[in-house]
Each structure stands twice: as structure tokens, then as C-alpha cells.
Scaffold this active site. Structure first.
Site, PDB file in Angstrom:
ATOM      1  N   LYS A 204      37.848  48.144  37.741  1.00  0.00           N
ATOM      2  CA  LYS A 204      36.756  49.019  37.300  1.00  0.00           C
ATOM      3  C   LYS A 204      35.737  49.185  38.430  1.00  0.00           C
ATOM      4  CE  LYS A 204      33.297  49.588  33.717  1.00  0.00           C
ATOM      5  NZ  LYS A 204      32.699  49.107  32.487  1.00  0.00           N
ATOM      6  N   GLU A 210      39.382  38.954  43.982  1.00  0.00           N
ATOM      7  CA  GLU A 210      40.805  38.628  43.835  1.00  0.00           C
ATOM      8  C   GLU A 210      41.670  39.883  44.008  1.00  0.00           C
ATOM      9  OE1 GLU A 210      38.369  37.879  41.808  1.00  0.00           O
ATOM     10  OE2 GLU A 210      38.518  35.828  41.042  1.00  0.00           O
ATOM     11  N   GLY A 265      35.748  46.368  30.652  1.00  0.00           N
ATOM     12  CA  GLY A 265      37.011  45.924  31.246  1.00  0.00           C
ATOM     13  C   GLY A 265      38.000  45.422  30.197  1.00  0.00           C
ATOM     14  N   ARG A 266      37.525  44.582  29.277  1.00  0.00           N
ATOM     15  CA  ARG A 266      38.439  43.975  28.289  1.00  0.00           C
ATOM     16  C   ARG A 266      38.820  44.950  27.172  1.00  0.00           C
ATOM     17  NH1 ARG A 266      33.565  41.739  28.743  1.00  0.00           N
ATOM     18  NH2 ARG A 266      32.121  41.647  26.988  1.00  0.00           N
ATOM     19  N   GLU A 351      34.951  36.349  26.174  1.00  0.00           N
ATOM     20  CA  GLU A 351      34.049  37.036  27.103  1.00  0.00           C
ATOM     21  C   GLU A 351      33.048  37.886  26.313  1.00  0.00           C
ATOM     22  OE1 GLU A 351      35.085  38.195  31.476  1.00  0.00           O
ATOM     23  OE2 GLU A 351      35.367  40.015  30.300  1.00  0.00           O
ATOM     24  N   HIS A 382      56.331  22.478  18.096  1.00  0.00           N
ATOM     25  CA  HIS A 382      56.859  21.267  18.736  1.00  0.00           C
ATOM     26  C   HIS A 382      55.894  20.731  19.783  1.00  0.00           C
ATOM     27  CE1 HIS A 382      60.756  21.528  16.719  1.00  0.00           C
ATOM     28  NE2 HIS A 382      60.506  22.830  16.746  1.00  0.00           N
ATOM     29  N   LYS A 510      31.067  33.569  40.728  1.00  0.00           N
ATOM     30  CA  LYS A 510      31.466  34.542  41.759  1.00  0.00           C
ATOM     31  C   LYS A 510      30.511  34.475  42.943  1.00  0.00           C
ATOM     32  CE  LYS A 510      33.047  38.181  38.566  1.00  0.00           C
ATOM     33  NZ  LYS A 510      32.806  39.552  38.136  1.00  0.00           N
TER      34      LYS A 510
HETATM   35  O1  LIG Z   1      38.129  45.600  36.774  1.00  0.00           O
HETATM   36  P1  LIG Z   1      37.298  44.753  37.651  1.00  0.00           P
HETATM   37  O2  LIG Z   1      36.010  45.400  38.024  1.00  0.00           O
HETATM   38  O3  LIG Z   1      38.076  44.314  38.862  1.00  0.00           O
HETATM   39  O4  LIG Z   1      36.908  43.448  36.839  1.00  0.00           O
HETATM   40  C1  LIG Z   1      37.880  42.586  36.366  1.00  0.00           C
HETATM   41  C2  LIG Z   1      37.338  41.649  35.321  1.00  0.00           C
HETATM   42  O5  LIG Z   1      36.271  40.899  35.846  1.00  0.00           O
HETATM   43  C3  LIG Z   1      35.275  40.716  34.845  1.00  0.00           C
HETATM   44  O6  LIG Z   1      34.179  41.488  35.189  1.00  0.00           O
HETATM   45  C4  LIG Z   1      34.866  39.273  34.750  1.00  0.00           C
HETATM   46  O7  LIG Z   1      34.626  38.736  35.992  1.00  0.00           O
HETATM   47  C5  LIG Z   1      35.916  41.196  33.570  1.00  0.00           C
HETATM   48  O8  LIG Z   1      35.009  41.574  32.615  1.00  0.00           O
HETATM   49  C6  LIG Z   1      36.780  42.291  34.073  1.00  0.00           C
HETATM   50  O9  LIG Z   1      37.756  42.650  33.151  1.00  0.00           O
END
Ligand SMILES: O=P(O)(O)OC[C@H]1O[C@](O)(CO)[C@@H](O)[C@@H]1O
Length: 540
Positions: A204, A210, A265-266, A351, A382, A510
Site C-alpha cells: 500500500k 521487508e 491493508g488487512r 491488528e 492431536h 519499525k
Molecule cells: O502494504 P504495506 O504498506 O506494505 O503494509 C503492509 C502491512 O504493514 C502494516 O502496516 C503493519 O506494519 C499492515 O497494516 C499492512 O498490511
């Protein structure tokens, strides 16, 4: 005393009264319990009869939802009001699956035309890749797609595409890379050929550490193979709400799919973020997923609270969290295809509702979101079901299953069903002392061991669970299921008075990681290590 305070008080009293009541007795006394405490909404059936409730409790819980303003907040969300006030945004994931002729205004503009236009762009691209008219730089077919993203830019697409695996047809193979641990990307690339691989960089913000690190690894791999930046870019597309950043990274407009800041995002799998899903199962199935979600949206907006599936799931969760003190909630899919559902719901729920401050900035007075956890059901049986049945904590459970499997192995699917049904029953009924005594009496054990064993083999039962059932795990049923949980989480957030749509709690780690990384890049520490950071620096 306010209405709300008096409702909480009455719920506490109800809990004290019901604490001594066993659900198996409630069931035995009321042959209509199952029929009255179950409902169908679209393709989903919910049995909530195995809960520590009676009619009065349910009525109080629905009143709690009403007095908390669930209906007003729901309408405000659907109407595009700025309900995510800490980020100054509307919350309009429901617009992503609204009917094409709907009108949903955000800041005075109807957002539906842009949603539909982006869906059309997605459709053209998906159809062309699947048909082989969009190919790799050397003219070869795209056989593998790698989704690079994390959190909402990974979990939704990963969960859904696994759930809909039988719908893949001739779609490409999917791979997901989210972790900044380079082994995930290395292992993935080891299986792939550059000329047949398409990378979707989903973020987003287009700034997530990452994702950007993994995108760079993928692009380096492509560059080594092709030796040309243009050819490398032919194997990459961007999905983002930050078109500028994607452009700065070299993505052309026709290789950039957009979504908007009013999509959390979620909550984003319904947008271009679902590109990997659509590539895998085709646009027709992706649209059915949206249709299922739309059906649940309509149910949520129109059904009275007493027959409203998301509201019922929400208030039952609140009942256990706040009145019975349950700290966790287990998600138990009796479906290997839903193996990623617990992880997906962890982000959606934790979240959203892992908050300790109310909308006005004051501290919450009650507990908020529980820990969500789970595993596919029979595997869990199990492993951790021991605790569910005989542990000291109450763990409300959602048991999910499809009546029909999607393989030819009907007998094995029946075993799966039998286990799902049996566990709900075991959790509720337990085993009476008489049943246990009769069982032990039939054994050849001596009376001393019998007494000891009786204590250890007791099943108290009276453990709550919901069953969520669908005919088959179709795209439409899955769409409804996900939307059901989205709305459940929303209702709970309203009852707790929190903002379910921000996530400030993820920021500190972060920020600190950036500083630590700079130090790690700089090198060694002088003198005795005074922290883990120093120790790691000196140990390397
Ligand atoms: O889509 P982006 O901006 O890479 O963010 C990834 C994820 O990181 C978050 O902001 C949490 O760090 C989530 O809410 C989001 O889904």
C-alpha cells in the site's frame, strides 16, 4: 447509571446465573434450541446453540450492540464517512465489492466508477496473462507468479488462493514471499525460471522495508538473467496506493494497479491486492468472491441484530471476553484448504482490535480484542485440544467445515466431518460422571486406580463453540466468510469504543529496527556490551 452500564451489570448477573448451568441440560430441556440458535445467511450456516447463553442473554447482548451504536457506525462506514479518525480516512473496503451501479461517496465523490475501472484493468491483465497473450521478455509463457508483500499485502491473497486451489484450472503457480529473512526468497527463486516468472510487488505504501528488500532481491535475480532493466521490468508489476513511489521505482502506469487510502491493508484483498488470486483462479472466480462478500454486506446492513450473523458472532465474542474473562479465541477449520485462515484472522482481528485507547483518547475500561489462534482441526486435535477440553481456561472456538469436499475421496471427507461435529459435541457435553464410571467399571482396573483415573479422565464439557458450515468452499462462500469476520471485528470494535482501523502499535518496532540496522551496518561496539544490540555487534 447509563444504559450501557446497566446492560453490562445485567450481563454480569446473567453470567453468575448461567455459570452453574450446563449446556447439555439446556439442550435436553429445549428441543428447539438448535433451531432457534442457528441461522443461514447466503451460503453460510451458523450454529451458535453451543454457547453459554439463553434468550435473555442474547437479548441483552443485542441491546448492548444497539446501545453502543453499532447500527449508526455501520451506516457511517458504508456511507464513506471518515470513521478512521486517527488516520483521517474513510473505511470503504465494502465499496470494492459493491454493485457496479452503486453510489458510494467519499469526500463528495462517488468511488464506484474508479473501483470498477481498476477491476476492468485487472481483468484485461489477468485474462491476457492466463491466455498467454502477455508473456515474459523472451516470449515465454508466464507459468509462475510470486506475490511479494507482507501483512495485508500477503495474508489475504495467500489464504484465499490456497482456499481456492481447486479453481486454478490452467492458472499459473503461485508463490508468496513476505519475510525479510532472505531464505524465503532464495528458496522460492531456486524453484523458478526468470523467463517464466512474474513478480507482483504489493505494498500500500510502497515503502515497507521487508517488501522493498525482497523486491530488490527479485529484481537483481531478473537483471542477472536478462541483463536489461527493461526486460527485468517486463517481469514485474506493482500494486499500491502510492503511484508516485511505484513510478519512482520504474513501474510504468500500465504495470501499476492501484487501490486507495480508504482501503486498510488487512481489508485489501478485494482490491488490486487480489491480483495474485485473480491470476490463479481467473477473473470470474475473483468476481464470485466479491459477490459472496457483497451478499454478507447486505445481510449485515439489513438483518435485525437478533438474526444478524456478524453481530451475533461479535456479541458472543464480547460476552466471553468481557464477562467470562476468556483471553483467547480459537479458529479451527476442518479444511486443509483453510489452513491459512487462522493467520489471516490474526491480522484482521488483532491488528484491528488490539487497542487500549478509546476513540476519544481515554483508556479503555474493559478488555479488548482476544488473542486469535488456531490450526486445521484434526491436526489441532492431536496437539492442543487437550487444553481445550481439560485445561483451566475457557477458549471459545469457531469450528468451520464444508459439507462437500473437492476431491473424489468422499469417505475421508466424511471422517473430517465426523471429527468436526464430534468435537463441538465433546466440548459442549463433556462426559458425565455416570458415563465415565460405567466406562471404567467395564475395564479390568482395580478400584484404587479407578478412582484416580476418574479424576484424570473427567470431561467437564460446557465449553462454547460456534459451527460455521457451507456446502462447499466455493469462491462465493469464501467471500461471505471473510466479510463475516470483517464485520464481526468491526462490531466488536464499536462495542469497545476503539478505532479498529488504525495500527499505530506496529510503528515503534519499525522505527527502532531502522536505528539498529544503521548501527549493525556501521560495525563494532567499543567496551563491555550494555545491551543485546551491543552484544550482537561485538559477537559478529
Ligand atoms: O502494504 P504495506 O504498506 O506494505 O503494509 C503492509 C502491512 O504493514 C502494516 O502496516 C503493519 O506494519 C499492515 O497494516 C499492512 O498490511
Amino acid at each position: 447509571m447509563t444504559d450501557l452500564q446497566s446492560l453490562w451489570q445485567r450481563l454480569q448477573q446473567k453470567q453468575q446465573a448461567l455459570n452453574g448451568v450446563h449446556m447439555r441440560d439446556q439442550y435436553a430441556a429445549d428441543p428447539t434450541r438448535f433451531a432457534r440458535y442457528s441461522l443461514q445467511a447466503g451460503e453460510l450456516f451458523l450454529d451458535y446453540s453451543k454457547n453459554r447463553i439463553d434468550d435473555e442473554t442474547l437479548a441483552l447482548l443485542c441491546q448492548l450492540a444497539e446501545a453502543s451504536g453499532v447500527a449508526e457506525k455501520r451506516d457511517a462506514m458504508f456511507a464513506g464517512e471518515e470513521i478512521n479518525h486517527t488516520e483521517g480516512r474513510a473505511v470503504l473496503h465494502t465499496a470494492l465489492r459493491a454493485a457496479p451501479d452503486a453510489c458510494v461517496e467519499c469526500e463528495g465523490n462517488n468511488v464506484i466508477p474508479q473501483v470498477q475501472a481498476e477491476l476492468q484493468r485487472l481483468e484485461h491483465f489477468v485474462t491476457a496473462v492466463r491466455a498467454g497473450s502477455i508473456r515474459g521478455a523472451t516470449g515465454e509463457l508466464i507459468t509462475d507468479v510470486v506475490n511479494i508483500g507482507i501483512g495485508g499485502s500477503d495474508l489475504g491473497p495467500a489464504m484465499v488462493s490456497e482456499a481456492l486451489r481447486p479453481y486454478r484450472g490452467n492458472g499459473p503457480n503461485l508463490h508468496f514471499v513476505s519475510n525479510v529473512d532472505p531464505v524465503q526468497m532464495s528458496d522460492t527463486l531456486a524453484e523458478l525460471k526468470p523467463q517464466n516468472t512474474l513478480f507482483i510487488i504489493v505494498s500500500k505504501t510502497f515503502a515497507t522495508q521487508e517488501t522493498m528488500a525482497n523486491a530488490a532481491l527479485a529484481q537483481d535475480w531478473l537483471l542477472v538473467a536478462f541483463g536489461s532493466r527493461d526486460q527485468m521490468l517486463q517481469h514485474c508489476v506493482a500494486v499500491t496506493s502510492n503511484a508516485q513511489a511505484a513510478g519512482d521505482h520504474g513501474f510504468a502506469q500500465d504495470r501499476t494497479f492501484l487501490f486507495w487510502d480508504w482501503v486498510g491493508g488487512r481489508y485489501s484483498l478485494w482490491s488490486s491486492v487480489g491480483l495474485s488470486i485473480a491470476l490463479s483462479v481467473g477473473m470470474g472466480n475473483f468476481r464470485k468472491l466479491l459477490e459472496g462478500a457483497r451478499e454478507m454486506d447486505e445481510h449485515f446492513r439489513s438483518a435485525p441484530f437478533s438474526h444478524n450473523m456478524p453481530v451475533l458472532l461479535a456479541v458472543l465474542g464480547v460476552w466471553y471476553r468481557n464477562v467470562w474473562g476468556a483471553g483467547t479465541h480459537a479458529v479451527l477449520p476442518y479444511s486443509q484448504r483453510l489452513s491459512r485462515l487462522p493467520a489471516y484472522l490474526q491480522q484482521l482481528d488483532m491488528e484491528s482490535n488490539g487497542k487500549c485507547v478509546k476513540m476519544d483518547g481515554s483508556a479503555v475500561e474493559s478488555a479488548t480484542g482476544p488473542v486469535i489462534w488456531g490450526e486445521p482441526g484434526t491436526n489441532g486435535q492431536h496437539a492442543f485440544y487437550q487444553l481445550l477440553h481439560q485445561g483451566t481456561d475457557m477458549v471459545p472456538c469457531d469450528i468451520l467445515f464444508a459439507l462437500e469436499g473437492d476431491t473424489a475421496h468422499v469417505a475421508e471427507h466424511r471422517m473430517l466431518l465426523a471429527n468436526a461435529i464430534a468435537q463441538g459435541e465433546a466440548l459442549m457435553c463433556g462426559k458425565t460422571d455416570e458415563q465415565l464410571q460405567a466406562e471404567l467399571a467395564a475395564s479390568s482396573l482395580e478400584s484404587e486406580s479407578l478412582e484416580l483415573l476418574q479424576a484424570h479422565r473427567r470431561f467437564p464439557g460446557n465449553k462454547p463453540s460456534n459451527a460455521l458450515v457451507f456446502q462447499s468452499l466455493s469462491p462465493k462462500a469464501l467471500g461471505s466468510l471473510i466479510a463475516l469476520y470483517e464485520h464481526k471485528v468491526f462490531c466488536q470494535g464499536v462495542i469497545w469504543g476503539i478505532n479498529s482501523f488504525d495500527q499505530w502499535g506496529v510503528e515503534l518496532g519499525k522505527q527502532l529496527a531502522k536505528g539498529v540496522l544503521e548501527k549493525l551496518n556501521e560495525g563494532a561496539v567499543v567496551g563491555e556490551p550494555a545491551s543485546l544490540q551491543d552484544w550482537v555487534l561485538s559477537a559478529r
